[in-house]
Write an enzyme that holds these catalytic residues in place. Sequence first.
Site, PDB file in Angstrom:
ATOM      1  CB  CYS B  44      -0.904   0.057   1.229  1.00 33.19           C
ATOM      2  SG  CYS B  44      -1.885  -1.419   1.468  1.00 33.19           S
ATOM      3  CB  THR B 112      -1.425 -17.181  -3.578  1.00 38.18           C
ATOM      4  OG1 THR B 112      -2.840 -17.414  -3.515  1.00 38.18           O
ATOM      5  CG2 THR B 112      -0.710 -18.476  -3.237  1.00 38.18           C
ATOM      6  N   GLY B 113      -2.279 -13.960  -2.562  1.00 40.58           N
ATOM      7  CA  GLY B 113      -2.529 -12.599  -3.026  1.00 40.58           C
ATOM      8  C   GLY B 113      -3.252 -12.513  -4.346  1.00 40.58           C
ATOM      9  CG  ASP B 282      -5.184  -8.741  -1.910  1.00 43.32           C
ATOM     10  OD1 ASP B 282      -5.838  -8.360  -0.919  1.00 43.32           O
ATOM     11  OD2 ASP B 282      -4.358  -8.030  -2.494  1.00 43.32           O
ATOM     12  CB  VAL B 329      -9.234   6.178   4.073  1.00 43.77           C
ATOM     13  CG1 VAL B 329     -10.506   6.258   4.874  1.00 43.77           C
ATOM     14  CG2 VAL B 329      -8.146   5.444   4.837  1.00 43.77           C
TER      15      VAL B 329
END
Lengths: 448, 448
Positions: B44, B112-113, B282, B329
């Site tokens: 991020c 594993t995203g 994810d 956000v």
Amino acid sequence: MPRRIVIIGAHAAGVDAASAARKTDRTAEITLITKQKQAGYSPCGIPFVLGRHIPSFDKLIVFPQSYFRMMKLNLMLETTATNIDTKNKTVEIRDKTGKQEKLQYDSLIIATGAYPFVPPIKGREKQGVYVLRTIEDGKKIDQAINNGAKTAIVMGAGLIGIETAVALQERGLRTTVVELLPQILPTMLDADMAKSVQEMLEQKGINIMVSKGVEEFLGTDRVTGIIAGGEQINADLIIAAFGVKPNTELAKKAGIAIGETRGIKTNIRMETNVKDVYAAGDCAECIHMVTQRPALSQLGTTAVRQAKVAGINAAGGYAVFPGVLGSAVTKLFDTEIGVTGLTEFFAKRAGLETITGTIASKTRPEYYPGGVSIKIKLVVEKETERIVGAQIVGGEQVTQRINALSFAIQKQMTVRDLAKADTAYAPPLNETWEPMVLAAEVALRKLR
Amino acid sequence: MPRRIVIIGAHAAGVDAASAARKTDRTAEITLITKQKQAGYSPCGIPFVLGRHIPSFDKLIVFPQSYFRMMKLNLMLETTATNIDTKNKTVEIRDKTGKQEKLQYDSLIIATGAYPFVPPIKGREKQGVYVLRTIEDGKKIDQAINNGAKTAIVMGAGLIGIETAVALQERGLRTTVVELLPQILPTMLDADMAKSVQEMLEQKGINIMVSKGVEEFLGTDRVTGIIAGGEQINADLIIAAFGVKPNTELAKKAGIAIGETRGIKTNIRMETNVKDVYAAGDCAECIHMVTQRPALSQLGTTAVRQAKVAGINAAGGYAVFPGVLGSAVTKLFDTEIGVTGLTEFFAKRAGLETITGTIASKTRPEYYPGGVSIKIKLVVEKETERIVGAQIVGGEQVTQRINALSFAIQKQMTVRDLAKADTAYAPPLNETWEPMVLAAEVALRKLR
């Protein structure tokens, strides 16, 4: 014939009540009475004018004369309500020229506020002790500073006392705060949380004396010093911030019931024990959402919320007041401080068995510049595992964290719910694990 | 014999799962496998390194090697899991030298995203389109900027696309965003709220083309431009931010069930349809708290929350995941933007009948300097009057307002409750009437 609504008081509670009444009944005759020269200003802003964050006292007038005209509100300044006759539904008033008059009402709203009290200390009759409640009070203190006051004593370390002390320090006065209890902000924070605020204030140069009662006012005509904890302290400016008490004299005289908190008793429609007589704001008692016991909130936010309910009902509408949690925040220098619900101390006093969870965390990830330390304390009722109170010292976005925890308390969120709450994060704005959630984790470990 | 826990993936979900597992079982053998050169960093943060708010990519490593040692976690970098055998409970792996090995597990966590996907656009086989997912990806873009790139195209106006476009603009590149849908941030905001963000970004100089599909990648060997909406645009730096899809190939091959969202199906313990195999982050599907339907959240906060539950369960403990609200956000230049729950669009698509309340207000009283505009939209389910979603654009303390509204949704607060909520106020920090409460008032008027 139009409904006649009389409102005694014309600040946060009075004006918001009048506005709500007007929106409910477009034809009502609405009259507001206030002793003061100005109506519709924000007393909460006064310390911040003194501290020069707000350029002038005039700026605090949130509702100018044009507002009263636009809303067709009859505003009577410098006018005193001297008597309420609930049988004949009249209010006797006296204007500044001494002229008396009787106003007839169909509904009456008492929004008389509160007054700063000074305990029966030796020498109390002497002149020269300042208080901070009205714009006039604020102007007098400002004048004293402009006239060269170099040192100040603030008696009382409640929110108003501390905010004022910070303002005086910001204006360059050597400031001493004297507090009878062993901690500052005693109704807002537990001792452990108050300690870090006290340290911060001391670092900024404010001299804080806790566990010290004011024993005497010194000086011949005017007060020039005090004796506190056996010690003599002199100052150019001496401010009494011992606290405020509800203005209930008029109500009492009229036979309106006063509650155990010494505020005017109200039901959930903000009606007193006398039909068609309502109360709102600092003079009114209400119910605490957690303890379900009478409480005196005396916050601006509570005042406007109560006033809206009183105004709607007084104008023939229907609205109920859900009670208070006492959510409050302030900013002292750069430190934000907030509370909602019960402190550990007041929870115990209300008979609740509690556990607490306190954490010190950061407001942003380590890698993102500008994060600051934040300390959060949660108070949790043991059997239901519900959050019943929260305190925050330092950090960013404290006000809205307090609002989040206020919603949590209001909706009976358990500490388990909070430990798994869906929170928002972005590197410039927050940590991945929200500090409130971490505090819930800490509390939860004590429940397992 | 100690419990053997194998975790495929070593970022937010993988590491948090490992930490939770370690805290649950102090003797377990915990192994993390990742293809990447670095583990335990915050993806991020990448756009904010590109924008130079964070000084270097290395700073993003939240869990250094020492953390893995301290927690006794066996970390295998540059290692690929090639096969899962759920019957024999093994994972086949291959390291960078090509050496293969089989790891035996008692519990397996798939973290594993997701991967950035590029739609089947003409010329997709060409080189030189950048993506932004890993630190390596970020470094390549940074390198291109340092090498003198002056213009950029970002394809896709989701959160990553927009954050990246802002970073590029901050670095001085003339940046164009191309989005197929008629608005930016389509999964985060409704069109009305997205419009004001788009205007702000355009004012900052970003060129935004909505309702324009990318039709072709241009260039001989390397992509040097695109055709979008029939128009040719060239740029030095072309970034694909069409979105991410769960990495589920391994799971599929092993016969683990995939859900309707294309994420790995999980129960409330984050266990897949195969015993002792968990999924988090994810790649994992979960339940939306409002719709009670499967959802793919793909947020860092969701990843760590799911991972904690998976880690505890994989290590023999007991924890359940309450579902997601998708609270998110970001900060674009100086504008904070947030969302929680359902947008009006997605609420309708889920079959809910809703009303909304939108207000534009200020974050501080008129008289207090520094207040900024804030726009809040509430989405309310009509029959229950419950808040089911909220969006905020601009203002201060947006993250914690989103958290407050997330708690409200989670605890099934009605818009009536919110209109009477006990909120906190002080002149430097907030308005007397909290903007969220005002938005509730607006919504409420539509219900009466």
